[in-house]
Design a protein around this motif. Sequence first.
Motif, short mmCIF file in Angstrom:
data_model
loop_
_atom_site.label_atom_id
_atom_site.label_comp_id
_atom_site.label_asym_id
_atom_site.label_seq_id
_atom_site.Cartn_x
_atom_site.Cartn_y
_atom_site.Cartn_z
N GLY A 126 0.79 -1.21 0.00
CA GLY A 126 0.00 0.00 0.00
C GLY A 126 0.83 1.27 0.00
N PHE A 127 2.16 1.16 -0.02
CA PHE A 127 2.95 2.39 -0.04
C PHE A 127 3.54 2.61 -1.43
CE2 PHE A 127 6.55 5.21 0.52
CZ PHE A 127 6.00 6.19 1.34
N ALA A 128 3.40 3.85 -1.91
CA ALA A 128 3.93 4.19 -3.24
C ALA A 128 5.39 4.61 -3.10
CB ALA A 128 3.10 5.32 -3.85
N TYR A 129 6.29 3.65 -3.25
CA TYR A 129 7.72 3.93 -3.08
C TYR A 129 8.27 4.70 -4.28
CZ TYR A 129 7.94 0.70 0.88
OH TYR A 129 7.76 0.08 2.09
N SER A 130 9.39 5.37 -4.04
CA SER A 130 10.13 6.03 -5.12
C SER A 130 10.73 4.97 -6.04
CB SER A 130 11.25 6.88 -4.52
OG SER A 130 12.18 6.02 -3.87
N ASP A 131 11.11 5.39 -7.22
CA ASP A 131 11.78 4.46 -8.15
C ASP A 131 13.07 3.93 -7.53
OD1 ASP A 131 9.77 4.82 -9.96
OD2 ASP A 131 10.86 6.31 -11.17
N ALA A 148 13.80 0.06 -7.13
CA ALA A 148 14.96 -0.60 -7.75
C ALA A 148 15.65 -1.52 -6.75
CB ALA A 148 15.94 0.46 -8.26
N HIS A 149 15.76 -1.04 -5.48
CA HIS A 149 16.35 -1.90 -4.44
C HIS A 149 15.48 -3.13 -4.22
CE1 HIS A 149 19.87 0.17 -2.75
NE2 HIS A 149 19.27 1.29 -3.10
N ASN A 150 14.15 -2.90 -4.27
CA ASN A 150 13.21 -4.00 -4.09
C ASN A 150 13.39 -5.03 -5.21
OD1 ASN A 150 10.52 -5.30 -4.86
ND2 ASN A 150 10.06 -4.55 -2.80
N ALA A 151 13.49 -4.53 -6.46
CA ALA A 151 13.64 -5.42 -7.61
C ALA A 151 14.94 -6.21 -7.53
CB ALA A 151 13.59 -4.61 -8.90
N ALA A 152 15.98 -5.58 -6.92
CA ALA A 152 17.28 -6.25 -6.79
C ALA A 152 17.27 -7.27 -5.65
CB ALA A 152 18.37 -5.21 -6.56
N PRO A 161 19.53 7.26 -4.26
CA PRO A 161 19.38 8.57 -4.93
C PRO A 161 17.98 8.71 -5.53
CG PRO A 161 21.46 7.51 -5.57
CD PRO A 161 20.66 6.48 -4.80
N GLY A 162 17.31 9.81 -5.18
CA GLY A 162 15.94 10.03 -5.67
C GLY A 162 14.89 9.54 -4.69
N THR A 163 15.32 9.15 -3.48
CA THR A 163 14.35 8.67 -2.49
C THR A 163 13.36 9.75 -2.10
OG1 THR A 163 14.06 7.70 -0.30
CG2 THR A 163 15.86 9.26 -0.54
N LYS A 164 12.16 9.31 -1.72
CA LYS A 164 11.13 10.26 -1.28
C LYS A 164 11.28 10.62 0.19
CE LYS A 164 7.23 8.11 -3.07
NZ LYS A 164 5.76 8.06 -3.07
N MET A 165 12.20 9.94 0.87
CA MET A 165 12.38 10.24 2.30
C MET A 165 13.18 11.54 2.42
SD MET A 165 13.46 7.88 5.45
CE MET A 165 14.89 8.14 6.46
N ALA A 166 12.44 12.63 2.71
CA ALA A 166 13.06 13.95 2.80
C ALA A 166 13.65 14.11 4.20
CB ALA A 166 12.02 15.03 2.53
N PHE A 167 14.78 13.47 4.40
CA PHE A 167 15.41 13.45 5.71
C PHE A 167 16.92 13.48 5.49
CE2 PHE A 167 17.08 10.90 9.31
CZ PHE A 167 16.63 11.68 10.37
#
Length: 211
Positions: A115-120, A124-128, A149-155
């Motif tokens: 249910g979570f819309a992850y960043s690409d 990619a890590h998931n696919a790997a 790189p490109g993560t949605k986690m703004a931290f």
Amino acid sequence: MDSFELNKIIGAILGTLLFVMGVGFLAEAIYHPIEGRGPGYALPEPAETAAADADAAPAAPVTPLPVLLASADASAGESAARKCLSCHNVVKDGTNKQGPALWGIVGRLEGAHEGFAYSDALKAHNAAGDVWSYENLDHFLASPKTYAPGTKMAFAGVKDPVERANILAYLQTLADAPVPFPAPEAAPAPAADAAAPAADAAAPAAEAPKT
Ligand code: HEC
């Protein structure tokens, strides 16, 4: 000029010389020049600076993560993880917020909470097939955008390795079956040393079939 006159002149000259020498002795007796103390101000000494640099280098050794985890403090980690709570749910069966729910995060496939819309990046890590090991979590939390790189986690990340280890120890508790920490003994062995015996071991094995 008679000899008496000459004697007076020679006497005056000798007398003057005696006086000058006397003043010299007197001056030396009064003033003692200070010697053997080196220059009056510190000159830069490259040799010592180099030594200081060499000392400074090992002063900040990278402590292996398993060693940090072995002495990590989960309750300190819970306090440190308060900054995560604005975006993450940490309770069991928690819902996704701005970030995915973190219950059972250790050992979970990366980017896999339903249910979570992850960043690409995390997809990619998931696919790997990458899994959130303590090592991977440590890298991600140190700098999310470096790990993904490109993560949605703004931290920005947690810069202090000890604070990260504490957070990891806290994340360990967020599970029905907490994942044990990696063993500290395994980590410090340098890769080069480990490779050498392996090469030696391979040699007899290669010869074995010939006999
Ligand atoms: C500003 C909001 C925000 C903060 C603060 C934040 N996160 Fe995140 N986090 C996210 C988002 C959004 C994602 C999803 C990232 C993506 O899809 O690239 C994420 C992803 C993660 C993931 C990967 C989860 C998965 O299912 O793969 C972990 C682990 C994580 N965060 C831990 C933390 C921890 C621990 C902290 C505190 C030190 C923290 N986060 C602070 C928003 C945040």
